[in-house]
Motif scaffolding. Structure first.
Motif, PDB file in Angstrom:
ATOM      1  N   CYS A  72       0.852  -1.186   0.000  1.00  0.00           N
ATOM      2  CA  CYS A  72       0.000   0.000   0.000  1.00  0.00           C
ATOM      3  C   CYS A  72       0.892   1.242   0.000  1.00  0.00           C
ATOM      4  CB  CYS A  72      -0.903   0.017   1.227  1.00  0.00           C
ATOM      5  SG  CYS A  72      -2.045  -1.367   1.305  1.00  0.00           S
ATOM      6  N   PRO A  73       0.525   2.274  -0.757  1.00  0.00           N
ATOM      7  CA  PRO A  73       1.389   3.451  -0.862  1.00  0.00           C
ATOM      8  C   PRO A  73       1.431   4.242   0.443  1.00  0.00           C
ATOM      9  CG  PRO A  73      -0.703   3.852  -1.950  1.00  0.00           C
ATOM     10  CD  PRO A  73      -0.690   2.400  -1.559  1.00  0.00           C
ATOM     11  N   GLY A  74       2.555   4.887   0.682  1.00  0.00           N
ATOM     12  CA  GLY A  74       2.724   5.720   1.869  1.00  0.00           C
ATOM     13  C   GLY A  74       4.102   6.340   1.866  1.00  0.00           C
ATOM     14  N   SER A  75       4.340   7.233   2.799  1.00  0.00           N
ATOM     15  CA  SER A  75       5.637   7.902   2.886  1.00  0.00           C
ATOM     16  C   SER A  75       6.591   7.158   3.805  1.00  0.00           C
ATOM     17  CB  SER A  75       5.452   9.336   3.392  1.00  0.00           C
ATOM     18  OG  SER A  75       6.704   9.971   3.551  1.00  0.00           O
ATOM     19  N   ARG A  76       6.131   6.807   5.017  1.00  0.00           N
ATOM     20  CA  ARG A  76       7.051   6.183   5.972  1.00  0.00           C
ATOM     21  C   ARG A  76       7.486   4.800   5.508  1.00  0.00           C
ATOM     22  NH1 ARG A  76      10.282   8.541   9.611  1.00  0.00           N
ATOM     23  NH2 ARG A  76       8.741  10.194   9.232  1.00  0.00           N
ATOM     24  N   LEU A 133       4.597  -8.532  -7.192  1.00  0.00           N
ATOM     25  CA  LEU A 133       4.181  -7.382  -6.395  1.00  0.00           C
ATOM     26  C   LEU A 133       2.770  -6.973  -6.785  1.00  0.00           C
ATOM     27  CD1 LEU A 133       4.906  -5.169  -4.331  1.00  0.00           C
ATOM     28  CD2 LEU A 133       5.821  -3.815  -6.245  1.00  0.00           C
ATOM     29  N   HIS A 134       1.926  -6.756  -5.774  1.00  0.00           N
ATOM     30  CA  HIS A 134       0.559  -6.283  -5.967  1.00  0.00           C
ATOM     31  C   HIS A 134       0.406  -4.970  -5.208  1.00  0.00           C
ATOM     32  CE1 HIS A 134      -0.481 -10.467  -7.193  1.00  0.00           C
ATOM     33  NE2 HIS A 134       0.385 -10.782  -6.241  1.00  0.00           N
ATOM     34  N   VAL A 135      -0.012  -3.919  -5.863  1.00  0.00           N
ATOM     35  CA  VAL A 135      -0.154  -2.605  -5.236  1.00  0.00           C
ATOM     36  C   VAL A 135      -1.629  -2.271  -5.114  1.00  0.00           C
ATOM     37  CG1 VAL A 135       0.426  -0.150  -5.366  1.00  0.00           C
ATOM     38  CG2 VAL A 135       2.061  -1.872  -6.195  1.00  0.00           C
ATOM     39  N   ARG A 136      -2.052  -1.860  -3.908  1.00  0.00           N
ATOM     40  CA  ARG A 136      -3.435  -1.503  -3.662  1.00  0.00           C
ATOM     41  C   ARG A 136      -3.501  -0.201  -2.856  1.00  0.00           C
ATOM     42  NH1 ARG A 136      -3.724  -4.991  -6.863  1.00  0.00           N
ATOM     43  NH2 ARG A 136      -5.295  -6.648  -7.056  1.00  0.00           N
ATOM     44  N   SER A 158      -8.775  -3.550   1.969  1.00  0.00           N
ATOM     45  CA  SER A 158      -8.865  -4.475   0.840  1.00  0.00           C
ATOM     46  C   SER A 158      -7.533  -5.163   0.598  1.00  0.00           C
ATOM     47  CB  SER A 158      -9.306  -3.710  -0.419  1.00  0.00           C
ATOM     48  OG  SER A 158     -10.638  -3.268  -0.296  1.00  0.00           O
ATOM     49  N   ALA A 159      -6.432  -4.432   0.772  1.00  0.00           N
ATOM     50  CA  ALA A 159      -5.107  -5.025   0.573  1.00  0.00           C
ATOM     51  C   ALA A 159      -4.862  -6.174   1.535  1.00  0.00           C
ATOM     52  CB  ALA A 159      -4.024  -3.961   0.742  1.00  0.00           C
ATOM     53  N   GLY A 160      -5.313  -6.004   2.794  1.00  0.00           N
ATOM     54  CA  GLY A 160      -5.143  -7.079   3.766  1.00  0.00           C
ATOM     55  C   GLY A 160      -5.853  -8.346   3.344  1.00  0.00           C
ATOM     56  N   PHE A 161      -7.070  -8.203   2.836  1.00  0.00           N
ATOM     57  CA  PHE A 161      -7.815  -9.397   2.406  1.00  0.00           C
ATOM     58  C   PHE A 161      -7.286  -9.947   1.084  1.00  0.00           C
ATOM     59  CE2 PHE A 161     -10.838  -7.829   5.548  1.00  0.00           C
ATOM     60  CZ  PHE A 161     -11.188  -9.021   6.168  1.00  0.00           C
ATOM     61  N   LEU A 162      -6.717  -9.086   0.238  1.00  0.00           N
ATOM     62  CA  LEU A 162      -6.045  -9.596  -0.961  1.00  0.00           C
ATOM     63  C   LEU A 162      -4.895 -10.514  -0.555  1.00  0.00           C
ATOM     64  CD1 LEU A 162      -5.525  -9.519  -4.083  1.00  0.00           C
ATOM     65  CD2 LEU A 162      -3.946  -7.634  -3.602  1.00  0.00           C
ATOM     66  N   ALA A 163      -4.097 -10.064   0.415  1.00  0.00           N
ATOM     67  CA  ALA A 163      -2.991 -10.896   0.897  1.00  0.00           C
ATOM     68  C   ALA A 163      -3.500 -12.200   1.490  1.00  0.00           C
ATOM     69  CB  ALA A 163      -2.173 -10.119   1.931  1.00  0.00           C
ATOM     70  N   LEU A 164      -4.592 -12.134   2.238  1.00  0.00           N
ATOM     71  CA  LEU A 164      -5.197 -13.344   2.795  1.00  0.00           C
ATOM     72  C   LEU A 164      -5.615 -14.299   1.688  1.00  0.00           C
ATOM     73  CD1 LEU A 164      -6.408 -14.748   5.402  1.00  0.00           C
ATOM     74  CD2 LEU A 164      -8.543 -13.616   4.782  1.00  0.00           C
ATOM     75  N   GLY A 165      -6.253 -13.763   0.643  1.00  0.00           N
ATOM     76  CA  GLY A 165      -6.674 -14.606  -0.472  1.00  0.00           C
ATOM     77  C   GLY A 165      -5.497 -15.219  -1.203  1.00  0.00           C
ATOM     78  N   LEU A 166      -4.435 -14.434  -1.413  1.00  0.00           N
ATOM     79  CA  LEU A 166      -3.240 -14.981  -2.047  1.00  0.00           C
ATOM     80  C   LEU A 166      -2.700 -16.169  -1.255  1.00  0.00           C
ATOM     81  CD1 LEU A 166      -1.488 -11.640  -2.987  1.00  0.00           C
ATOM     82  CD2 LEU A 166      -2.004 -13.454  -4.620  1.00  0.00           C
ATOM     83  N   SER A 167      -2.693 -16.031   0.054  1.00  0.00           N
ATOM     84  CA  SER A 167      -2.209 -17.124   0.896  1.00  0.00           C
ATOM     85  C   SER A 167      -3.099 -18.354   0.765  1.00  0.00           C
ATOM     86  CB  SER A 167      -2.152 -16.663   2.360  1.00  0.00           C
ATOM     87  OG  SER A 167      -1.594 -17.661   3.178  1.00  0.00           O
ATOM     88  N   LYS A 168      -4.416 -18.140   0.712  1.00  0.00           N
ATOM     89  CA  LYS A 168      -5.325 -19.267   0.527  1.00  0.00           C
ATOM     90  C   LYS A 168      -5.055 -19.969  -0.811  1.00  0.00           C
ATOM     91  CE  LYS A 168      -9.303 -17.457   3.153  1.00  0.00           C
ATOM     92  NZ  LYS A 168      -9.609 -18.643   3.989  1.00  0.00           N
ATOM     93  N   GLY A 169      -4.899 -19.182  -1.874  1.00  0.00           N
ATOM     94  CA  GLY A 169      -4.653 -19.771  -3.183  1.00  0.00           C
ATOM     95  C   GLY A 169      -3.344 -20.531  -3.247  1.00  0.00           C
ATOM     96  N   GLU A 229      -1.595  -3.661 -12.536  1.00  0.00           N
ATOM     97  CA  GLU A 229      -1.699  -4.805 -11.634  1.00  0.00           C
ATOM     98  C   GLU A 229      -2.311  -6.017 -12.328  1.00  0.00           C
ATOM     99  OE1 GLU A 229      -0.236  -4.387  -8.702  1.00  0.00           O
ATOM    100  OE2 GLU A 229       0.167  -2.379  -9.494  1.00  0.00           O
ATOM    101  N   GLN A 230      -1.985  -7.202 -11.803  1.00  0.00           N
ATOM    102  CA  GLN A 230      -2.565  -8.438 -12.310  1.00  0.00           C
ATOM    103  C   GLN A 230      -4.062  -8.477 -12.009  1.00  0.00           C
ATOM    104  OE1 GLN A 230      -0.651 -11.930 -10.793  1.00  0.00           O
ATOM    105  NE2 GLN A 230       1.358 -11.390 -11.585  1.00  0.00           N
ATOM    106  N   ARG A 231      -4.833  -8.956 -12.964  1.00  0.00           N
ATOM    107  CA  ARG A 231      -6.260  -9.163 -12.766  1.00  0.00           C
ATOM    108  C   ARG A 231      -6.570 -10.644 -12.940  1.00  0.00           C
ATOM    109  NH1 ARG A 231     -10.093  -4.796 -13.568  1.00  0.00           N
ATOM    110  NH2 ARG A 231      -8.988  -2.817 -13.370  1.00  0.00           N
ATOM    111  N   PRO A 232      -7.376 -11.192 -12.058  1.00  0.00           N
ATOM    112  CA  PRO A 232      -7.704 -12.616 -12.177  1.00  0.00           C
ATOM    113  C   PRO A 232      -8.811 -12.828 -13.200  1.00  0.00           C
ATOM    114  CG  PRO A 232      -8.867 -11.707 -10.327  1.00  0.00           C
ATOM    115  CD  PRO A 232      -8.032 -10.578 -10.895  1.00  0.00           C
TER     116      PRO A 232
END
Length: 563
Positions: free
Chosen positions: A26-30, A49-52, A57-68, A462-465
């Motif tokens: 996820c984008p940010g400065s720090r 790399l997936h940018v959100r 939503s990014a947290g659940f994307l990571a969760l889904g990636l782990s499930k897959g 970004e990749q789209r399923p």
């Protein structure tokens, strides 16, 4: 080289050496040092790399990636998630909780402010240690400095963090960065070598686990039923072999059948509808995973005299406080009772006929129709993700249960993040050595869909399923009409505070996100739209929830008559 850049590069490199293959950023400065390091690793082909934009939503994307990546129980890499400091971290909490309760490994990298800014009112500064509560171990990194002796510390700490994740669940790695946060353009010198072990090996290799412990055999009667819930990967196949030997029927919730893939012949298609019939009441239960979907199963757990939970942790599933034993399953010798399995299978066949006759007589569409038709139409190599609330329950009631590639967020069973989890699941499954086909579907209710509308926000780079999202739109929370608050005596309050109609135009919402949308107005059109295709798209089916309670009551009456 400035310290923040050096530390971020080492952290990313060591995570890759420890098997992290997908990063969600996820984008940010720090967190800029991590962002630059991840961009470089992606350009070098070391990571995906997936940018959100939206951290939740990014947290659940990571969760889904782990499930897959975990299908079908043989993990093919880990997932890490990186964000900036402050409220960005808090927005990850729902996904982290779901990962914890479903034992899904996840490395959460949060950038933080250095200690001298804590308690000063500095921008985007809060106490991030322990922000996820007791559910997650936190690894606090030291602030990087320009001196020797840090490379080994950073790499060793990452190895420990990954070990926590591999034990099952998320781990929080909190890294305070001091400015400057961007790489130096000229000077790449550093007081010590920053390279890792040779041959791309992790700094500390962890081998095996604790020594095997002897398992005391227990005596389970011939009339035993196996109940399989979600998060049963890796636990159930040995149980499936025991069930096949003993002739025990298997009741698997959607998403649980993969844990007992070796017992398809024993799986009950309509097991939930059979529960409560006197002649089918078991004398013992074997519980695998987390069967928390239906009240019928909870009643069964409460009334069965002997319950063995297959689990090797201290957090075994026992919401009814009825477990008589917990641990790996070893049995005393006992003869099987063939009639026990036969009576369940005969009853299951009779219920299957009753369900088909019932649905044939009902006007299309209902949620039950959509669940049955979607599951039946999906290719065997496709992935199906089910939203919480009614969709997963509809599949449980009327659709085939033997599919091993059905997934859902059943750790806490919330409706949040479902689009993102489904997207991640397909992207992760597609990357899992080609075992899973490239297409999948998600079945969601309208409130679940709206709750994660930002899951449709995927940037052009970004990749789209190849994912078809089926939205059963009854303009509100239809599931509540099936609960106590949906009874006639609560009609005055029901519509506003439980049903929560929204009137949202899903076609316009999808257009805003540039996601194709179609509204299926007939069963033939619905089946045609649900054929495998390319890209991300939404198929909406509008239904009327006003008769939902009556529909389910009549279905159960039809089942009782058939039996």
């Amino acid at each position: 080289m400035n310290p923040s850049t050096a530390q971020a590069r080492v952290v990313v490199d060591e995570l890759v050496r420890n098997g992290v293959r997908h990063f969600v950023l996820c984008p940010g400065s720090r967190n800029a040092p991590l962002s630059f390091a991840l961009h470089d690793a992606a350009k070098a082909g070391r990571v995906t790399l997936h940018v959100r934009i939206d951290e939740r939503s990014a947290g659940f994307l990571a969760l889904g990636l782990s499930k897959g990546l975990g299908l079908p129980a043989h993990r093919r890499g880990l997932v890490a998630l990186a964000c900036t400091s402050g409220t960005a971290v808090a927005n990850l909490h729902p996904a982290v909780l779901e990962a914890y309760h479903s034992a899904e490994p996840l490395v959460v990298l949060t950038a933080d402010r250095p200690p001298e800014l804590m308690g000063t009112g500095a921008n985007q500064t809060t106490w991030q240690h322990g922000v996820f509560g007791p559910h997650v171990s936190t690894v606090d990194f030291p602030v990087a400095e320009t001196r020797k002796g840090q490379n080994a510390v950073w790499r060793s700490m990452i190895c420990r963090a990954v070990a926590h994740a591999k034990d099952g669940g998320p781990v929080h790695v909190n890294i305070p960065f001091r400015e400057p946060l961007v790489p130096d353009t000229a000077d790449n010198s550093w007081p010590e070598s920053l390279v890792g072990r040779g041959e791309d090996a992790p700094w500390t290799a962890r081998h095996g686990g604790s020594a095997p412990v002897g398992v005391e055999p227990i005596d389970l009667p011939a009339r035993t039923l196996v109940v399989v819930g979600a998060a049963s990967w890796g636990q159930g196949n040995a149980i499936g072999e025991i069930a096949a030997e003993r002739g025990w029927p298997v009741l698997a919730e959607p998403g649980g059948a993969g844990g007992v893939a070796s017992t398809k012949a024993l799986l009950l298609r309509h097991g939930t509808l059979l529960l409560g019939m006197d002649e089918l009441h078991p004398e013992a239960l074997v519980v695998v995973g987390r069967p928390t979907l239906t009240r019928a199963v909870q009643r069964l757990l409460h009334t069965t005299p002997q319950v063995h939970v297959v689990d090797d942790t201290a957090d075994w599933t026992d919401p009814q406080h009825q477990a008589t034993s917990v641990g790996p399953l070893a049995l005393l010798d006992r003869d099987a009772e063939p009639e026990w399995l036969a009576v369940w299978q005969n009853a299951d066949a009779a219920v299957a006929n009753a369900v088909e006759e019932f649905l044939a007589a009902e006007p299309w569409p209902t949620g039950l129709h959509i669940a049955r038709d979607l599951v039946a139409a999906m290719p065997r190599d496709a992935v199906l993700f089910l939203g919480s609330s009614n969709p997963v329950r509809d599949v449980d009631l009327v659709a085939a249960t033997e599919r091993t590639d059905v997934l859902a967020n059943r750790g806490l069973a919330g409706i949040d993040g479902s689009i993102s989890t489904a997207v991640g699941t397909l992207l992760g499954a597609h990357d899992a050595d080609g075992r899973i086909g490239p297409w999948g579907a998600a079945l969601l209710g309208d409130l679940t869909f709206l709750h994660d509308a930002n899951g449709l926000l995927i940037g052009p780079a970004e990749q789209r399923p190849d994912l078809t999202i089926v939205v059963l739109n009854d303009d509100g929370g239809g599931i509540f009409s099936l609960l106590e608050q949906g009874s006639a005596q609560h009609a005055d309050s029901f519509e506003r505070v439980f049903a929560t109609p929204h009137g949202a135009d899903l076609a316009s919402l999808c257009a805003a996100y540039r996601v194709p949308h179609v509204r299926a107005r007939s069963r033939e059109q619905f089946l045609a739209e649900c054929r495998p295709g390319s890209g991300l798209r939404v198929v909406e089916v509008q239904t009327d929830r006003s008769a939902l309670r009556d529909l389910h009551e009549r279905l159960r009456a039809a089942v009782r008559r058939a039996h």
